[in-house]
Design a protein around this motif. Structure first.
Motif, PDB file in Angstrom:
ATOM      1  N   GLU A   8      35.565  33.402  38.731  1.00  0.00           N
ATOM      2  CA  GLU A   8      36.943  33.850  38.929  1.00  0.00           C
ATOM      3  C   GLU A   8      37.703  34.073  37.630  1.00  0.00           C
ATOM      4  O   GLU A   8      38.703  34.798  37.614  1.00  0.00           O
ATOM      5  N   HIS A  12      37.079  40.507  32.857  1.00  0.00           N
ATOM      6  CA  HIS A  12      36.866  41.489  33.923  1.00  0.00           C
ATOM      7  C   HIS A  12      35.762  42.482  33.557  1.00  0.00           C
ATOM      8  O   HIS A  12      35.034  42.956  34.443  1.00  0.00           O
ATOM      9  N   ARG A  15      32.608  41.017  34.711  1.00  0.00           N
ATOM     10  CA  ARG A  15      32.492  41.073  36.171  1.00  0.00           C
ATOM     11  C   ARG A  15      32.065  42.471  36.618  1.00  0.00           C
ATOM     12  O   ARG A  15      31.149  42.633  37.436  1.00  0.00           O
ATOM     13  N   LEU A  16      32.759  43.477  36.100  1.00  0.00           N
ATOM     14  CA  LEU A  16      32.472  44.850  36.499  1.00  0.00           C
ATOM     15  C   LEU A  16      31.048  45.238  36.117  1.00  0.00           C
ATOM     16  O   LEU A  16      30.334  45.876  36.911  1.00  0.00           O
ATOM     17  N   VAL A 246      44.304  38.882  44.711  1.00  0.00           N
ATOM     18  CA  VAL A 246      43.170  39.003  43.805  1.00  0.00           C
ATOM     19  C   VAL A 246      41.975  39.543  44.594  1.00  0.00           C
ATOM     20  O   VAL A 246      41.648  39.037  45.669  1.00  0.00           O
ATOM     21  N   ASP A 248      38.257  40.072  45.813  1.00  0.00           N
ATOM     22  CA  ASP A 248      37.114  39.157  45.918  1.00  0.00           C
ATOM     23  C   ASP A 248      36.047  39.492  44.877  1.00  0.00           C
ATOM     24  O   ASP A 248      35.906  40.653  44.461  1.00  0.00           O
ATOM     25  N   GLU A 249      35.278  38.490  44.486  1.00  0.00           N
ATOM     26  CA  GLU A 249      34.247  38.649  43.455  1.00  0.00           C
ATOM     27  C   GLU A 249      33.043  39.457  43.919  1.00  0.00           C
ATOM     28  O   GLU A 249      32.246  39.921  43.098  1.00  0.00           O
ATOM     29  N   ARG A 303      43.037  33.680  37.395  1.00  0.00           N
ATOM     30  CA  ARG A 303      41.955  34.513  37.919  1.00  0.00           C
ATOM     31  C   ARG A 303      42.072  35.905  37.302  1.00  0.00           C
ATOM     32  O   ARG A 303      43.168  36.457  37.219  1.00  0.00           O
ATOM     33  N   SER A 304      40.949  36.452  36.896  1.00  0.00           N
ATOM     34  CA  SER A 304      40.968  37.641  36.047  1.00  0.00           C
ATOM     35  C   SER A 304      40.609  38.932  36.761  1.00  0.00           C
ATOM     36  O   SER A 304      40.599  39.997  36.149  1.00  0.00           O
ATOM     37  N   ASN A 305      40.298  38.860  38.046  1.00  0.00           N
ATOM     38  CA  ASN A 305      39.948  40.094  38.754  1.00  0.00           C
ATOM     39  C   ASN A 305      41.193  40.944  38.993  1.00  0.00           C
ATOM     40  O   ASN A 305      42.330  40.474  38.870  1.00  0.00           O
ATOM     41  N   ARG A 307      44.192  42.785  40.747  1.00  0.00           N
ATOM     42  CA  ARG A 307      45.083  42.407  41.831  1.00  0.00           C
ATOM     43  C   ARG A 307      45.626  43.669  42.510  1.00  0.00           C
ATOM     44  O   ARG A 307      45.869  44.681  41.859  1.00  0.00           O
TER      45      ARG A 307
END
Length: 411
Positions: A8, A12, A15-16, A246, A248-249, A303-305, A307
């Protein structure tokens, strides 16, 4: 711990990159195991889809297409990657639209939203979503149990019995719609029953007005929202009340212009399109029909995702004019012929009990009568209906995702 896991708060970009690295295999899985995607992705080299730009070249999958496919080829219309006998559970949403559940412990990934809402091991969760036909009850149930919570499957209705169970079992959390929670609490007041342990809730399925959130807060209950669908599971969730949702992952989310499927710029309102990594039900670029927009910067919770603002309306804006349907895709097709145009909006009104429509189009520079006439001719050609054209200044049309505004009910 303020976060469920390290995913989380990772950068980012990391994550991407991780999700895009998984994307070709998920596309290949869908193409191999789902007859519908075998057809939709027939000309796609899945291993070359490694960016959001490449993903945006793939066709959208709409709920209406799922319904039509299921009616032609029951039960899943070829979109699922398993047979009914291979699923853990089978559900029917209104339509009817059938959905399979895979065998993962938290296949809808609701535990992440519940954790952000303050649910922890040892909580007693009163689940007010239905367990009947649709998966809502099971979605919250699986997520809560994955966190180590005990779950009471309250379902809907019978508010007096709901109050009794909450009191007797010591419910500390609620999941369900906000309106049903309000009914339960009002029934508790009527019965003179105190629910002192109830201090948090995760709600979905309805709007949560600020006034109602404040009403719950006045009773010592902090209420969070999440955005989920029966097809996709969790899409986004609140991590701080009122600060957006946010993403979801485990999903790739796009916002596209209604009717075109083209990604919009950051901050612009667009239709929510989701690609899931669900092996049992691998929906690719699934268009939810909901409008939203991204918010700038990370969540204040850390949380870095990405929004999103939450629900901002519906993307399906088709309207019937003089007995003929006009669709956002047709309006986009008109605008596509004139690259200098910015936002466009087709406004439908009624004058003297007759339907009339005007295409408002942002255009730089002075008014160009010849251009307006040309656009009007294209509008008539593509919709088979006459309409006026008004050229307006760049930035003058609202950023609300509306391509067609039917104002006849207000006239």
């Amino acid at each position: 711990m303020p976060h469920l896991d390290a995913l989380e708060t990772r950068p980012h970009s990391e994550r991407l990159a991780a999700l895009l690295a998984r994307l070709p295999a998920q596309l290949a899985h869908a193409k191999t195991c789902s007859p519908a995607y075998a057809s939709l992705l027939a000309d796609t080299d899945c291993h070359r889809i490694t960016s959001l730009a490449a993903l945006a070249t793939l066709p959208l999958t709409r709920k209406s297409a799922l319904l039509a496919a299921q009616q032609a080829s029951p039960p899943f219309g070829g979109f699922a990657a398993l047979q009914p006998s291979q699923a853990a559970r089978l559900f029917a949403s209104p339509g009817p639209l059938y959905e399979p559940q895979g065998h993962e412990a938290d296949s809808w990934r609701m535990s992440r939203a519940l954790y952000a809402a303050g649910f922890r091991p040892g909580d007693v969760v009163h689940n007010g979503f239905s367990y009947h036909f649709t998966p809502g009850g099971w979605m919250m149930d699986a997520g809560a149990r994955a966190l180590g919570c005990a779950v009471f499957p309250g379902g809907t209705g019978q508010t007096e019995l709901q109050v009794q169970a909450m009191r007797d079992l010591g419910a500390s959390g609620y999941t369900g719609t906000p309106s049903f929670l309000k009914l339960i609490l009002e029934k508790a007041d009527e019965l003179g029953v105190a629910l002192p342990r109830l201090n948090k809730a995760l709600v979905s399925g309805e709007a949560l007005p600020a006034s109602l959130r404040s009403w719950f807060a006045g009773r010592g209950i902090t209420v969070y929202q999440c955005y989920a669908t029966a097809d996709l599971g969790l899409i986004a969730y609140e991590s701080a009340p009122g600060s957006g949702m946010v993403v979801d992952e485990e999903v790739l989310l796009e916002l596209v212009s209604p009717g075109s499927g083209t990604p919009v710029a950051d901050g612009e309102v667009g239709e929510v399109v989701v690609t899931s990594f669900n092996a049992a039900y691998p929906l690719i670029r699934f268009a939810t029909g909901d409008l939203s927009a991204t918010l700038p910067g990370p969540s204040p919770c850390g949380r870095s995702n990405v929004r999103i603002q939450g629900w901002l309306g519906r993307a399906d804006q088709s309207a019937k004019v003089k007995g003929m349907f006009v669709h956002p895709e047709q309006v986009h097709a008109v605008a596509a012929r004139y690259p200098a145009l910015g936002r466009v909006r087709l406004v439908i009104q009624q004058h003297n009990h007759l339907d009339c429509m005007t295409l408002h189009a942002e255009h730089p520079g002075p008014h160009d009568a010849d251009l307006a006439d040309s656009i009007a001719a294209s509008l008539r050609e593509l919709t088979k209906l006459r309409g006026e054209v008004t050229l307006c200044a760049p930035g003058s049309l609202p950023n609300d995702g509306k391509i067609i505004a039917d104002e006849r009910s207000l006239s």
